[in-house]
Design a protein around this motif. Structure first.
Motif, PDB file in Angstrom:
ATOM      1  N   THR A 146      63.757  88.888  93.192  1.00 32.65           N
ATOM      2  CA  THR A 146      65.195  88.815  92.908  1.00 32.65           C
ATOM      3  C   THR A 146      65.627  89.803  91.833  1.00 32.65           C
ATOM      4  N   ALA A 147      64.696  90.556  91.270  1.00 32.93           N
ATOM      5  CA  ALA A 147      65.028  91.528  90.224  1.00 32.93           C
ATOM      6  C   ALA A 147      65.831  92.681  90.803  1.00 32.93           C
ATOM      7  N   GLN A 148      66.715  93.254  89.964  1.00 32.31           N
ATOM      8  CA  GLN A 148      67.495  94.422  90.388  1.00 32.31           C
ATOM      9  C   GLN A 148      66.743  95.735  90.165  1.00 32.31           C
ATOM     10  N   LEU A 149      65.815  95.704  89.210  1.00 36.05           N
ATOM     11  CA  LEU A 149      65.008  96.884  88.889  1.00 36.05           C
ATOM     12  C   LEU A 149      63.545  96.492  88.856  1.00 36.05           C
ATOM     13  N   LYS A 150      62.688  97.401  89.253  1.00 38.60           N
ATOM     14  CA  LYS A 150      61.255  97.154  89.181  1.00 38.60           C
ATOM     15  C   LYS A 150      60.549  98.436  88.756  1.00 38.60           C
ATOM     16  N   TYR A 151      59.596  98.270  87.826  1.00 37.83           N
ATOM     17  CA  TYR A 151      58.803  99.405  87.354  1.00 37.83           C
ATOM     18  C   TYR A 151      57.318  99.085  87.489  1.00 37.83           C
ATOM     19  N   THR A 152      56.560 100.092  87.877  1.00 40.31           N
ATOM     20  CA  THR A 152      55.104 100.020  87.817  1.00 40.31           C
ATOM     21  C   THR A 152      54.632 101.250  87.046  1.00 40.31           C
ATOM     22  N   PHE A 253      66.313  91.914  85.374  1.00 38.00           N
ATOM     23  CA  PHE A 253      67.326  91.120  86.044  1.00 38.00           C
ATOM     24  C   PHE A 253      68.673  91.319  85.350  1.00 38.00           C
ATOM     25  N   ASP A 254      69.738  91.215  86.110  1.00 35.97           N
ATOM     26  CA  ASP A 254      71.084  91.284  85.540  1.00 35.97           C
ATOM     27  C   ASP A 254      71.875  90.122  86.127  1.00 35.97           C
ATOM     28  N   ARG A 314      66.815  94.708  78.714  1.00 37.23           N
ATOM     29  CA  ARG A 314      67.166  93.743  77.681  1.00 37.23           C
ATOM     30  C   ARG A 314      66.041  92.713  77.551  1.00 37.23           C
ATOM     31  N   PRO A 315      65.706  92.328  76.320  1.00 37.76           N
ATOM     32  CA  PRO A 315      64.534  91.476  76.113  1.00 37.76           C
ATOM     33  C   PRO A 315      64.586  90.141  76.828  1.00 37.76           C
ATOM     34  N   THR A 316      65.774  89.527  76.968  1.00 35.25           N
ATOM     35  CA  THR A 316      65.857  88.213  77.602  1.00 35.25           C
ATOM     36  C   THR A 316      65.994  88.289  79.114  1.00 35.25           C
ATOM     37  N   ASN A 317      66.199  89.491  79.644  1.00 30.03           N
ATOM     38  CA  ASN A 317      66.379  89.665  81.088  1.00 30.03           C
ATOM     39  C   ASN A 317      65.234  90.447  81.715  1.00 30.03           C
ATOM     40  N   THR A 318      64.177  90.672  80.953  1.00 30.72           N
ATOM     41  CA  THR A 318      63.069  91.513  81.408  1.00 30.72           C
ATOM     42  C   THR A 318      61.762  90.751  81.283  1.00 30.72           C
TER      43      THR A 318
END
Length: 398
Positions: A146-152, A253-254, A314-318
């Protein structure tokens, strides 16, 4: 025989399955001693067909001048059980910590200690207290999807590679009166025209911007740097202090840009939001066990409040992890209480690389979101034709 070492990590020593022994010499003894007074050990060697049973009380050590004076009970039995070792601790020192609300704290502590990401550990931990099964935190694929962004990211010892991807909803404006313009300009054609605009911008080459291969994600972007290209790295004996290979994943997430994705995980959006925030933070795991770094040790909150860019992690959304191993990252030494890492050139370089990862996410996300703002301005004539009072149904009749 049993192999021991005086250091928290036995450098170069591995088990048959390739695992590296962890822990200080005597740490297990101290751990069992703190929990209870009696200790039983059942151990079965591979292929032996026997089980050794050793039992003693820590109270028996009190007042003794030598270890040989302590009474130790030992028996050997024939068995058909598979190999393994079982410890039983009884006559507990503080029974209250295993009852009532204290069990919740045990559950929380175990969840913080053991990786909730299955990709980071190759073992399973199960615990039962007074018949109650302790459920350790798991970060499911459904939540992460459900995340809007993803990093590897991955560092192989020479090259640091970061891959990012963004969903189309990441670009959707928070302001309600702009959402219709976004629908008309971007969503109606699946972002084809918008991507053409983004890819023509000068900075697109810097981020190696590409269209994602499926509809689930909109774009992908990348950073690749070799270790020598990082400025200000510290040296060890005249050479760059290489922290060793590591990898990780981060999801962002946002909650202002909602979709129906959360309904596959939770019925209520408020519960979904609460759960993600309770799991937030980029944590470090060594061979599946947590290293107790600070909640926001990479400074996501600082870059958010610095006003350099609004479009940051953002720390609370990541939430995410950095995976290291005892074998490959022995130079990253933990403090004796496992409350973080010792301040060494190897750790400083490790932190610098991850700081550059954070800076890359800030720059890339700013490029992407400002790209929408500029695209909207360029299409101002079309936007002007869209009445705020018009509904999607009315506009569909145009």
């Amino acid at each position: 025989g049993v192999q021991t070492c005086a250091l928290p990590i036995c450098a170069g020593v591995t088990t048959k399955k390739g695992r590296t022994p962890l822990g200080d010499k005597g740490l297990g003894r101290l751990g069992t001693q703190r929990l209870g007074y009696n200790l039983e050990i059942f151990t079965r060697p591979e292929g032996a067909g026997i089980e050794h049973h050793v039992f003693f009380s820590w109270k028996s050590f009190q007042g003794q001048q030598s270890l040989s004076s302590v009474t130790i009970h030992r028996d050997t039995y024939a068995t058909d059980k598979k190999k393994g070792t079982t410890l039983i601790i009884s006559d507990l020192r503080d029974i209250s910590m295993w009852r009532g609300d204290a069990v919740d704290q045990v559950q929380k502590s175990l969840s913080a200690m053991i990786s909730p990401y299955k990709a980071v550990r190759d073992f399973v931990v199960a615990a039962t207290i007074d018949g109650r099964e302790i459920e350790l935190t798991e970060i499911s694929t459904k939540i992460r999807d459900t995340a809007q962004l993803k990093y590897t990211f991955k560092f192989d010892g020479e090259m640091f590679d970061v891959q990012g991807r963004a969903k189309l909803i990441f670009f959707k404006p928070d302001v309600e009166d702009e959402s219709e313009a976004f629908r008309r300009l971007v969503e109606e054609d699946g972002g084809k025209r918008f991507f053409t605009y983004l890819s023509a911008r000068r900075a697109a080459q810097r981020f190696a911007l590409k269209r994602w291969s499926s509809d689930r994600w909109f774009v992908q972007y990348q950073m690749q740097r070799d270790l020598a290209s990082f400025a200000g790295l510290e040296l060890d004996n005249g050479q760059i202090a290489n922290p060793g290979p590591f990898n990780g994943e981060v999801d962002a997430f946002d909650f202002g840009r909602t979709t129906e994705d959360h309904q596959s995980v939770f019925d209520r959006f408020s519960e979904y939001k609460k759960t993600v925030r309770s799991l937030s933070g980029i944590r470090v795991f060594r061979d599946g066990f947590g290293v107790r770094v600070a909640q926001d040790w990479l400074g996501l909150g600082a870059q958010w409040t610095s006003a350099k860019s609004y479009y940051v992690l953002r720390p609370t959304n990541t939430l995410g992890y950095v995976a290291i191993t005892a074998k490959a990252n022995a130079s990253l030494e933990e403090t004796t209480d496992r409350e973080g890492f010792k301040s060494t050139p190897h750790y400083h370089n490790f932190y610098e690389m991850l700081s550059q990862f954070v800076a890359f996410t800030r720059d890339a996300q700013s490029f992407l979101r400002r790209g929408w703002n500029d695209f909207r301005k360029e299409c101002s004539a079309e936007v002007a034709q869209i009445s705020v009072s018009d509904t999607p149904e009315h506009l569909a009749l145009d």
